[in-house]
Design an enzyme around this catalytic site. Sequence first.
Site, PDB file in Angstrom:
ATOM      1  N   ASP A  78      13.263  -5.989  -7.115  1.00 40.86           N
ATOM      2  CA  ASP A  78      14.097  -7.051  -6.834  1.00 40.86           C
ATOM      3  C   ASP A  78      15.342  -6.440  -6.610  1.00 40.86           C
ATOM      4  OD1 ASP A  78      12.285  -8.926  -7.140  1.00 40.86           O
ATOM      5  OD2 ASP A  78      13.015  -9.705  -9.325  1.00 40.86           O
ATOM      6  N   GLY A 135      15.843  -3.363  -5.307  1.00 36.00           N
ATOM      7  CA  GLY A 135      15.727  -2.866  -3.969  1.00 36.00           C
ATOM      8  C   GLY A 135      15.502  -3.536  -2.808  1.00 36.00           C
ATOM      9  N   GLN A 193      17.242  -3.537  24.432  1.00 39.10           N
ATOM     10  CA  GLN A 193      17.283  -4.187  25.880  1.00 39.10           C
ATOM     11  C   GLN A 193      18.452  -3.944  26.742  1.00 39.10           C
ATOM     12  OE1 GLN A 193      14.250  -5.016  26.776  1.00 39.10           O
ATOM     13  NE2 GLN A 193      14.526  -5.679  28.614  1.00 39.10           N
ATOM     14  N   GLY A 198      19.489  -1.128  28.451  1.00 39.46           N
ATOM     15  CA  GLY A 198      18.453  -0.868  29.454  1.00 39.46           C
ATOM     16  C   GLY A 198      17.654   0.396  29.370  1.00 39.46           C
ATOM     17  N   GLU A 213       8.816  -1.310   0.413  1.00 38.73           N
ATOM     18  CA  GLU A 213       9.301  -2.236  -0.943  1.00 38.73           C
ATOM     19  C   GLU A 213       8.378  -3.556  -0.705  1.00 38.73           C
ATOM     20  OE1 GLU A 213      12.950  -2.106  -2.346  1.00 38.73           O
ATOM     21  OE2 GLU A 213      13.366  -0.109  -1.474  1.00 38.73           O
ATOM     22  N   THR A 237       5.253  -5.526   1.680  1.00 33.14           N
ATOM     23  CA  THR A 237       5.307  -5.927   3.221  1.00 33.14           C
ATOM     24  C   THR A 237       5.704  -7.367   3.097  1.00 33.14           C
ATOM     25  OG1 THR A 237       2.987  -6.920   3.155  1.00 33.14           O
ATOM     26  CG2 THR A 237       2.900  -4.666   3.492  1.00 33.14           C
ATOM     27  N   GLU A 276       4.280  -9.784   4.459  1.00 28.64           N
ATOM     28  CA  GLU A 276       3.272 -10.911   4.133  1.00 28.64           C
ATOM     29  C   GLU A 276       3.534 -11.112   2.704  1.00 28.64           C
ATOM     30  OE1 GLU A 276       2.822  -8.018   6.338  1.00 28.64           O
ATOM     31  OE2 GLU A 276       2.515  -9.087   8.055  1.00 28.64           O
TER      32      GLU A 276
HETATM   33  C1  LIG Z   1       8.213   5.485   4.872  1.00 31.38           C
HETATM   34  C2  LIG Z   1       7.700   4.914   3.666  1.00 31.38           C
HETATM   35  C3  LIG Z   1       8.089   5.140   2.359  1.00 31.38           C
HETATM   36  C4  LIG Z   1       7.769   4.556   1.262  1.00 31.38           C
HETATM   37  N1  LIG Z   1       8.220   4.703   0.010  1.00 31.38           N
HETATM   38  C5  LIG Z   1       7.718   4.375  -1.127  1.00 31.38           C
HETATM   39  C6  LIG Z   1       8.188   4.811  -2.542  1.00 31.38           C
HETATM   40  O1  LIG Z   1       9.243   5.263  -2.426  1.00 31.38           O
HETATM   41  N2  LIG Z   1       7.359   4.746  -3.593  1.00 31.38           N
HETATM   42  C7  LIG Z   1       6.117   3.820  -3.477  1.00 31.38           C
HETATM   43  O2  LIG Z   1       5.657   3.561  -4.358  1.00 31.38           O
HETATM   44  N3  LIG Z   1       5.724   3.243  -2.391  1.00 31.38           N
HETATM   45  C8  LIG Z   1       6.361   3.927  -1.079  1.00 31.38           C
HETATM   46  N4  LIG Z   1       5.912   3.436   0.134  1.00 31.38           N
HETATM   47  C9  LIG Z   1       4.541   2.555   0.099  1.00 31.38           C
HETATM   48  C10 LIG Z   1       4.835   1.090   0.872  1.00 31.38           C
HETATM   49  O3  LIG Z   1       5.580   0.471  -0.280  1.00 31.38           O
HETATM   50  C11 LIG Z   1       3.478   0.551   0.964  1.00 31.38           C
HETATM   51  O4  LIG Z   1       3.206   1.305   2.333  1.00 31.38           O
HETATM   52  C12 LIG Z   1       3.502  -0.944   1.304  1.00 31.38           C
HETATM   53  O5  LIG Z   1       3.919  -1.568  -0.031  1.00 31.38           O
HETATM   54  C13 LIG Z   1       2.245  -1.431   1.786  1.00 31.38           C
HETATM   55  O6  LIG Z   1       1.074  -0.853   1.262  1.00 31.38           O
HETATM   56  P1  LIG Z   1      -0.168  -0.295   2.217  1.00 31.38           P
HETATM   57  O7  LIG Z   1       0.427   0.755   3.060  1.00 31.38           O
HETATM   58  O8  LIG Z   1      -1.011   0.327   1.264  1.00 31.38           O
HETATM   59  O9  LIG Z   1      -0.788  -1.595   3.025  1.00 31.38           O
HETATM   60  P2  LIG Z   1      -1.967  -2.560   2.670  1.00 31.38           P
HETATM   61  O10 LIG Z   1      -1.605  -3.189   1.517  1.00 31.38           O
HETATM   62  O11 LIG Z   1      -3.147  -1.795   2.955  1.00 31.38           O
HETATM   63  O12 LIG Z   1      -1.624  -3.598   3.708  1.00 31.38           O
HETATM   64  C14 LIG Z   1      -2.329  -3.603   4.999  1.00 31.38           C
HETATM   65  C15 LIG Z   1      -1.915  -4.934   5.700  1.00 31.38           C
HETATM   66  O13 LIG Z   1      -2.570  -5.998   5.103  1.00 31.38           O
HETATM   67  C16 LIG Z   1      -1.549  -6.940   4.413  1.00 31.38           C
HETATM   68  N5  LIG Z   1      -1.922  -7.573   3.396  1.00 31.38           N
HETATM   69  C17 LIG Z   1      -2.449  -6.819   2.345  1.00 31.38           C
HETATM   70  N6  LIG Z   1      -2.735  -7.706   1.156  1.00 31.38           N
HETATM   71  C18 LIG Z   1      -2.600  -8.951   1.755  1.00 31.38           C
HETATM   72  C19 LIG Z   1      -2.698 -10.310   1.173  1.00 31.38           C
HETATM   73  N7  LIG Z   1      -2.956 -10.436   0.155  1.00 31.38           N
HETATM   74  N8  LIG Z   1      -2.295 -11.471   2.040  1.00 31.38           N
HETATM   75  C20 LIG Z   1      -1.924 -11.128   3.333  1.00 31.38           C
HETATM   76  N9  LIG Z   1      -1.997  -9.946   3.900  1.00 31.38           N
HETATM   77  C21 LIG Z   1      -2.163  -8.814   3.094  1.00 31.38           C
HETATM   78  C22 LIG Z   1      -0.419  -6.179   4.358  1.00 31.38           C
HETATM   79  O14 LIG Z   1       0.778  -7.064   4.414  1.00 31.38           O
HETATM   80  C23 LIG Z   1      -0.294  -5.182   5.604  1.00 31.38           C
HETATM   81  O15 LIG Z   1       0.026  -5.918   6.849  1.00 31.38           O
HETATM   82  C24 LIG Z   1       6.477   3.832   1.378  1.00 31.38           C
HETATM   83  C25 LIG Z   1       5.837   3.931   2.390  1.00 31.38           C
HETATM   84  C26 LIG Z   1       6.342   4.461   3.660  1.00 31.38           C
HETATM   85  C27 LIG Z   1       5.495   4.039   4.839  1.00 31.38           C
END
Ligand SMILES: Cc1cc2nc3c(=O)[nH]c(=O)nc-3n(C[C@H](O)[C@H](O)[C@H](O)COP(=O)(O)OP(=O)(O)OC[C@H]3O[C@@H](n4cnc5c(N)ncnc54)[C@H](O)[C@@H]3O)c2cc1C
Length: 397
Positions: A243, A245, A351, A354, A378, A380, A382
Amino acid sequence: MAIEFSLTPDQEAFRAAARSFLAKEVAPVVAEMDEREEFPAASVRRLQEEGYFGIPVPEEYGGLGLGKVGYCLFLEELGRVDASHGVIVGAHTSLGTTPLLYYGTEDQKRRWLMPAAKGEKLLAFSLTEPGSGSDSGAVHTVAERNGDRWSLTGTKIYVSNGREADTVIVMAANDPKLGANGGVTAFLVDRGTPGFRVGRCEKKMGLHGSSTAELILDHVDLGPEHVLGEVGKGFHVAMTALDVGRVSLGAASLGGMEAATEAALSFSQNRTQFGLPISEYEVIQFKLADMAMKVHALRYLVYHAAARQDRMGWTPTAWNRLERQEKTRESAVVKCLASEWASDVIDEALQIHGGLGYIRGTPIERAYRDARISEIFEGTNEIQRLVVARDLLARGL
Ligand SMILES: Cc1cc2nc3c(=O)[nH]c(=O)nc-3n(C[C@H](O)[C@H](O)[C@H](O)COP(=O)(O)OP(=O)(O)OC[C@H]3O[C@@H](n4cnc5c(N)ncnc54)[C@H](O)[C@@H]3O)c2cc1C
């Protein structure tokens, strides 16, 4: 609902000092850091020396005591300069120091929070696993209890600051059958603990200065003093930190939007096509107006949310249910809108530049690559919409 909000002269002075410090100490290293894909150790050290890794932490614990409003002011300024530094500070402060402040014992605050707030130690936060991203309560890393000691085994991924951190807050399953509610515990794991090591570090589209590491835990033995908060309440610890973050991420996005808007404004006034500066064309003016409108709106959202969290204080047990619900909904709103508006604004700024906007190494090209992740990490967007929708269905507007 509190609407009135303005910055104090001290807060304005803090912002001005931060802006000139960042121009001198951070701005000059950003292009090379991005190109070389290197953690900016020297500028991070300068930020730590200046106290900028402990801005919201009370002075009695080694911080600057400027609350979340002060912290957001700094992240807004940092966001104007570089997103990678913003993530390094954010992962440490929002996701590292916050859980210690909210849930740490006095001993834990002295041992882990104070050096972190003083800038002597770097923190990271590790929730995500290969099989558990958005479904973040489905933790597979196991915390096995042996008397009063714990043994952690599992693989964590995507940990910001994971390669450099002195201590990582790791979420592990004390009872996988119980899931998020009662089955997850937060642990403080120090670098160098036997069985704990850094695995692969990801190459990314943007945020080239921030490490994104895999962490491997193989029978990591920890004493009871490493348990942060109550056993089984780790998911709660994580969500409370998120919250904070999500609002600070909004502040960093706001800074990125301001820098992009100012760059587009200046470019449009200096670039002449068809005999006139392109800023004279209404199509460009409307783009600039839309960008400015988003900046204006986000300023209110970010600081309203930060001020609310400051008013709520550092004692989660003192919060009532309604306060918690409103805080969580507002954090999700800020995170979601800020990240989408930042992508929109930076895209439009590119954009307006250019072809130049697409050339590798220009600030707007870097900002475009850096901004996209904010719609994903933090939680997604969604998931943010799910948080808002669930609360809306339960409590109405
Ligand atoms: C650069 C970077 C830094 C990060 N830093 C940290 C960190 O410091 N600590 C940490 O713990 N994590 C960290 N993360 C992880 C990040 O928080 C996760 O990548 C993110 O929460 C999404 O999880 P996932 O990648 O497994 O995607 P998924 O959960 O597999 O999601 C894939 C897609 O499905 C959608 N989706 C999933 N479930 C649902 C649902 N119920 N309804 C609708 N849509 C859904 C998602 O929105 C997404 O579009 C980091 C990631 C990156 C890339």
